[in-house]
Every structure is written in C-alpha cells, then in structure tokens.
Write a protein that holds these residues in place. Sequence first.
Motif, PDB file in Angstrom:
ATOM      1  N   GLN A 199       0.789  -1.215   0.113  1.00  0.00           N
ATOM      2  CA  GLN A 199       0.005  -0.035   0.168  1.00  0.00           C
ATOM      3  C   GLN A 199       0.904   1.498   0.200  1.00  0.00           C
ATOM      4  O   GLN A 199       0.359   2.309  -0.276  1.00  0.00           O
ATOM      5  CB  GLN A 199      -0.984  -0.023   1.172  1.00  0.00           C
ATOM      6  N   TYR A 238       3.364  -0.048   4.517  1.00  0.00           N
ATOM      7  CA  TYR A 238       2.150  -0.529   4.906  1.00  0.00           C
ATOM      8  C   TYR A 238       1.738  -1.555   3.767  1.00  0.00           C
ATOM      9  O   TYR A 238       2.019  -1.169   2.484  1.00  0.00           O
ATOM     10  CB  TYR A 238       0.984   0.520   5.110  1.00  0.00           C
ATOM     11  N   LEU A 289      -1.565  -5.284   2.927  1.00  0.00           N
ATOM     12  CA  LEU A 289      -2.388  -5.940   3.349  1.00  0.00           C
ATOM     13  C   LEU A 289      -1.794  -7.370   3.377  1.00  0.00           C
ATOM     14  O   LEU A 289      -1.052  -7.706   2.385  1.00  0.00           O
ATOM     15  CB  LEU A 289      -3.597  -5.958   2.556  1.00  0.00           C
ATOM     16  N   ASN A 319      -6.263  -9.989   4.184  1.00  0.00           N
ATOM     17  CA  ASN A 319      -6.416  -8.338   4.076  1.00  0.00           C
ATOM     18  C   ASN A 319      -6.210  -7.798   5.423  1.00  0.00           C
ATOM     19  O   ASN A 319      -6.815  -6.620   5.689  1.00  0.00           O
ATOM     20  CB  ASN A 319      -7.814  -8.023   3.565  1.00  0.00           C
ATOM     21  N   GLN A 320      -5.319  -8.202   6.045  1.00  0.00           N
ATOM     22  CA  GLN A 320      -4.975  -7.604   7.507  1.00  0.00           C
ATOM     23  C   GLN A 320      -3.834  -6.414   7.198  1.00  0.00           C
ATOM     24  O   GLN A 320      -2.693  -6.698   6.583  1.00  0.00           O
ATOM     25  CB  GLN A 320      -4.464  -8.533   8.513  1.00  0.00           C
ATOM     26  N   THR A 321      -3.845  -5.346   7.948  1.00  0.00           N
ATOM     27  CA  THR A 321      -2.933  -4.223   7.721  1.00  0.00           C
ATOM     28  C   THR A 321      -1.756  -4.452   8.630  1.00  0.00           C
ATOM     29  O   THR A 321      -1.879  -4.808   9.708  1.00  0.00           O
ATOM     30  CB  THR A 321      -3.908  -2.894   8.343  1.00  0.00           C
TER      31      THR A 321
END
Length: 105
Positions: free
Chosen positions: A39, A63, A65, A83-85
Amino acid sequence: MVVLPLGCTTQAIKPVPSDCANVRGKLFNSNQSSTWIDQGFFGINQDGVGFEANLGYSVNADYGLETLGLGFAGGPSQPILENQTVAGFASKSPFYMYVILPILY
C-alpha cells in the motif's frame, strides 16, 4: 507492526547484534510472501494523531495487506485472516521489536 530486514543492517543499528533477527522478534520480508499487497510508505502518525502520537513518535512504515494465521510456529494456524493491515519498519527507535496493536471495534 513488524521489523523489516533493513532493521538488521548498519543503516538501522550499529553495531548489528549477531542474533539481530531473534532479538528483534524475527524479520518480515514482504518479497517472500505470496499474499502481500503493498500500500506504500506512510508515517505512523501525522499532525499529532495516530499511534502513540502523544509521545511524539515519528516513524515511516511500509504498509500492506497480508493474510495472517493465528497459532503457534509449526502448528496449525486458525483462524486465517485475510487483508490484514501490516506496517513494516526498520528503525531501532522508538520500537526495537515488533508491535501488536489491538483492533477495537
């Protein structure tokens, strides 16, 4: 927040401990993940708002996902979380080890 491989180089820490990866809580290399969706680089806080902003932390992190599994190393991972940050950092200060942030709903 996880420690990136750059966190165990002389660019981040001098001298580099012989067991740097272990004492920093292991390293995370997004290039070795098949589920990483980058990201970009962002600060952990801005304009006094964000993670521990009241302490004046100013750290940039990469950052992305990621798919995560909860469990013990070598054992089954349940549940699988998609899809965890994840934020990767390399500096030795203010965080030396990885940081797990609670998610409040």
